[in-house]
Design a protein around this motif. Sequence first.
Motif, PDB file in Angstrom:
ATOM      1  N   UNK A   1     -24.192 -66.436  50.574  1.00 46.28           N
ATOM      2  CA  UNK A   1     -23.603 -66.154  49.272  1.00 46.28           C
ATOM      3  C   UNK A   1     -22.107 -66.404  49.383  1.00 46.28           C
ATOM      4  N   UNK A   2     -21.598 -67.292  48.527  1.00 42.37           N
ATOM      5  CA  UNK A   2     -20.195 -67.699  48.605  1.00 42.37           C
ATOM      6  C   UNK A   2     -19.506 -67.434  47.268  1.00 42.37           C
ATOM      7  N   UNK A   3     -18.319 -66.825  47.335  1.00 47.83           N
ATOM      8  CA  UNK A   3     -17.521 -66.565  46.150  1.00 47.83           C
ATOM      9  C   UNK A   3     -16.455 -67.648  46.050  1.00 47.83           C
ATOM     10  N   UNK A   4     -16.425 -68.318  44.897  1.00 43.41           N
ATOM     11  CA  UNK A   4     -15.449 -69.368  44.648  1.00 43.41           C
ATOM     12  C   UNK A   4     -14.796 -69.083  43.293  1.00 43.41           C
ATOM     13  N   UNK A   5     -13.554 -68.633  43.321  1.00 45.59           N
ATOM     14  CA  UNK A   5     -12.878 -68.248  42.082  1.00 45.59           C
ATOM     15  C   UNK A   5     -13.567 -67.052  41.473  1.00 45.59           C
ATOM     16  N   UNK A   6     -14.073 -67.220  40.260  1.00 41.43           N
ATOM     17  CA  UNK A   6     -14.785 -66.134  39.584  1.00 41.43           C
ATOM     18  C   UNK A   6     -16.295 -66.338  39.618  1.00 41.43           C
ATOM     19  N   UNK A   7     -16.756 -67.325  40.384  1.00 37.18           N
ATOM     20  CA  UNK A   7     -18.185 -67.639  40.454  1.00 37.18           C
ATOM     21  C   UNK A   7     -18.759 -67.275  41.819  1.00 37.18           C
ATOM     22  N   UNK A   8     -20.051 -66.984  41.820  1.00 39.00           N
ATOM     23  CA  UNK A   8     -20.783 -66.682  43.051  1.00 39.00           C
ATOM     24  C   UNK A   8     -21.882 -67.728  43.191  1.00 39.00           C
ATOM     25  N   UNK A   9     -22.010 -68.307  44.384  1.00 35.78           N
ATOM     26  CA  UNK A   9     -23.008 -69.337  44.637  1.00 35.78           C
ATOM     27  C   UNK A   9     -23.943 -68.907  45.761  1.00 35.78           C
ATOM     28  N   UNK A  10     -25.198 -69.290  45.634  1.00 35.20           N
ATOM     29  CA  UNK A  10     -26.166 -69.145  46.719  1.00 35.20           C
ATOM     30  C   UNK A  10     -26.317 -70.521  47.345  1.00 35.20           C
ATOM     31  N   UNK A  11     -25.923 -70.623  48.604  1.00 34.26           N
ATOM     32  CA  UNK A  11     -25.980 -71.906  49.312  1.00 34.26           C
ATOM     33  C   UNK A  11     -26.986 -71.769  50.453  1.00 34.26           C
ATOM     34  N   UNK A  12     -27.953 -72.673  50.489  1.00 32.96           N
ATOM     35  CA  UNK A  12     -28.960 -72.673  51.554  1.00 32.96           C
ATOM     36  C   UNK A  12     -28.645 -73.812  52.514  1.00 32.96           C
ATOM     37  N   UNK A  13     -28.526 -73.459  53.793  1.00 32.11           N
ATOM     38  CA  UNK A  13     -28.173 -74.426  54.831  1.00 32.11           C
ATOM     39  C   UNK A  13     -29.333 -74.535  55.823  1.00 32.11           C
ATOM     40  N   UNK A  14     -29.763 -75.757  56.096  1.00 28.13           N
ATOM     41  CA  UNK A  14     -30.830 -76.004  57.059  1.00 28.13           C
ATOM     42  C   UNK A  14     -30.382 -75.543  58.437  1.00 28.13           C
ATOM     43  N   UNK A  15     -31.185 -74.702  59.088  1.00 27.92           N
ATOM     44  CA  UNK A  15     -30.809 -74.110  60.374  1.00 27.92           C
ATOM     45  C   UNK A  15     -30.891 -75.087  61.539  1.00 27.92           C
ATOM     46  N   UNK A  16     -31.564 -76.207  61.371  1.00 26.25           N
ATOM     47  CA  UNK A  16     -31.667 -77.199  62.444  1.00 26.25           C
ATOM     48  C   UNK A  16     -30.710 -78.368  62.256  1.00 26.25           C
ATOM     49  N   UNK A  17     -30.519 -78.803  61.009  1.00 29.20           N
ATOM     50  CA  UNK A  17     -29.696 -79.980  60.742  1.00 29.20           C
ATOM     51  C   UNK A  17     -28.261 -79.640  60.330  1.00 29.20           C
ATOM     52  N   UNK A  18     -28.064 -78.430  59.806  1.00 32.22           N
ATOM     53  CA  UNK A  18     -26.729 -78.061  59.345  1.00 32.22           C
ATOM     54  C   UNK A  18     -26.360 -78.703  58.025  1.00 32.22           C
TER      55      UNK A  18
ATOM     56  N   UNK B   1     -21.330 -73.778  54.239  1.00 32.24           N
ATOM     57  CA  UNK B   1     -21.528 -73.257  52.883  1.00 32.24           C
ATOM     58  C   UNK B   1     -20.196 -73.048  52.166  1.00 32.24           C
ATOM     59  N   UNK B   2     -19.204 -72.514  52.882  1.00 25.66           N
ATOM     60  CA  UNK B   2     -17.884 -72.296  52.285  1.00 25.66           C
ATOM     61  C   UNK B   2     -17.247 -73.619  51.855  1.00 25.66           C
ATOM     62  N   UNK B   3     -17.377 -74.636  52.686  1.00 27.71           N
ATOM     63  CA  UNK B   3     -16.810 -75.944  52.356  1.00 27.71           C
ATOM     64  C   UNK B   3     -17.550 -76.601  51.192  1.00 27.71           C
ATOM     65  N   UNK B   4     -18.838 -76.352  51.087  1.00 24.82           N
ATOM     66  CA  UNK B   4     -19.638 -76.974  50.030  1.00 24.82           C
ATOM     67  C   UNK B   4     -19.179 -76.548  48.636  1.00 24.82           C
ATOM     68  N   UNK B   5     -18.815 -75.275  48.473  1.00 22.72           N
ATOM     69  CA  UNK B   5     -18.404 -74.791  47.144  1.00 22.72           C
ATOM     70  C   UNK B   5     -16.946 -74.348  47.104  1.00 22.72           C
ATOM     71  N   UNK B   6     -16.218 -74.640  48.191  1.00 18.64           N
ATOM     72  CA  UNK B   6     -14.794 -74.304  48.263  1.00 18.64           C
ATOM     73  C   UNK B   6     -14.549 -72.824  47.979  1.00 18.64           C
ATOM     74  N   UNK B   7     -15.158 -71.967  48.801  1.00 15.32           N
ATOM     75  CA  UNK B   7     -15.019 -70.528  48.605  1.00 15.32           C
ATOM     76  C   UNK B   7     -15.105 -69.767  49.909  1.00 15.32           C
ATOM     77  N   UNK B   8     -15.318 -68.464  49.790  1.00 18.09           N
ATOM     78  CA  UNK B   8     -15.422 -67.576  50.946  1.00 18.09           C
ATOM     79  C   UNK B   8     -16.783 -66.889  50.937  1.00 18.09           C
ATOM     80  N   UNK B   9     -17.430 -66.862  52.079  1.00 20.88           N
ATOM     81  CA  UNK B   9     -18.748 -66.233  52.193  1.00 20.88           C
ATOM     82  C   UNK B   9     -18.622 -64.716  52.094  1.00 20.88           C
ATOM     83  N   UNK B  10     -19.558 -64.114  51.366  1.00 20.33           N
ATOM     84  CA  UNK B  10     -19.574 -62.655  51.262  1.00 20.33           C
ATOM     85  C   UNK B  10     -20.823 -62.061  51.899  1.00 20.33           C
ATOM     86  N   UNK B  11     -21.828 -62.897  52.138  1.00 19.22           N
ATOM     87  CA  UNK B  11     -23.070 -62.431  52.744  1.00 19.22           C
ATOM     88  C   UNK B  11     -23.814 -63.636  53.295  1.00 19.22           C
TER      89      UNK B  11
END
Length: 111
Positions: free
Chosen positions: A74-91, A49-59
């Motif tokens: 939940x990933x913070x990238x710069x001044x934006x917050x992203x919700x990233x959903x990652x498949x638990x089986x495929x990654x 998730x962090x690599x997907x939006x180039x940020x740091x996970x906060x939750x």
Amino acid sequence: MYRHTKLSLLAIAIATTGAVAYAAKGEMENDTLAITKAKIPLTQAVTIAEQDVNGKASRAEYEKSKQGWVYDVEVVSGTKVFDVRVDADKGTVISSAEDKADHDDDHDKQD
């Protein structure tokens, strides 16, 4: 009065038995225990998730969705917050969207 107490106890016993039987069927799975079945560990999902939006996970949390079990990160990238959903089986990243609700602090009280 005694008859009402017996009927109440009988109703409680029936409800409890039904709940136990329902849980035993496996239809009500505990989220905490379900994570043991995930093929991708939480740490790897956070990294993805962090690599997907180039940020740091906060939750991050593990939850059941329409697509099956996913990590909601939940990933913070710069001044934006992203919700990233990652498949638990495929990654793989299922979705990634800016979270406008977490983005502004205009309505928060002063610290």
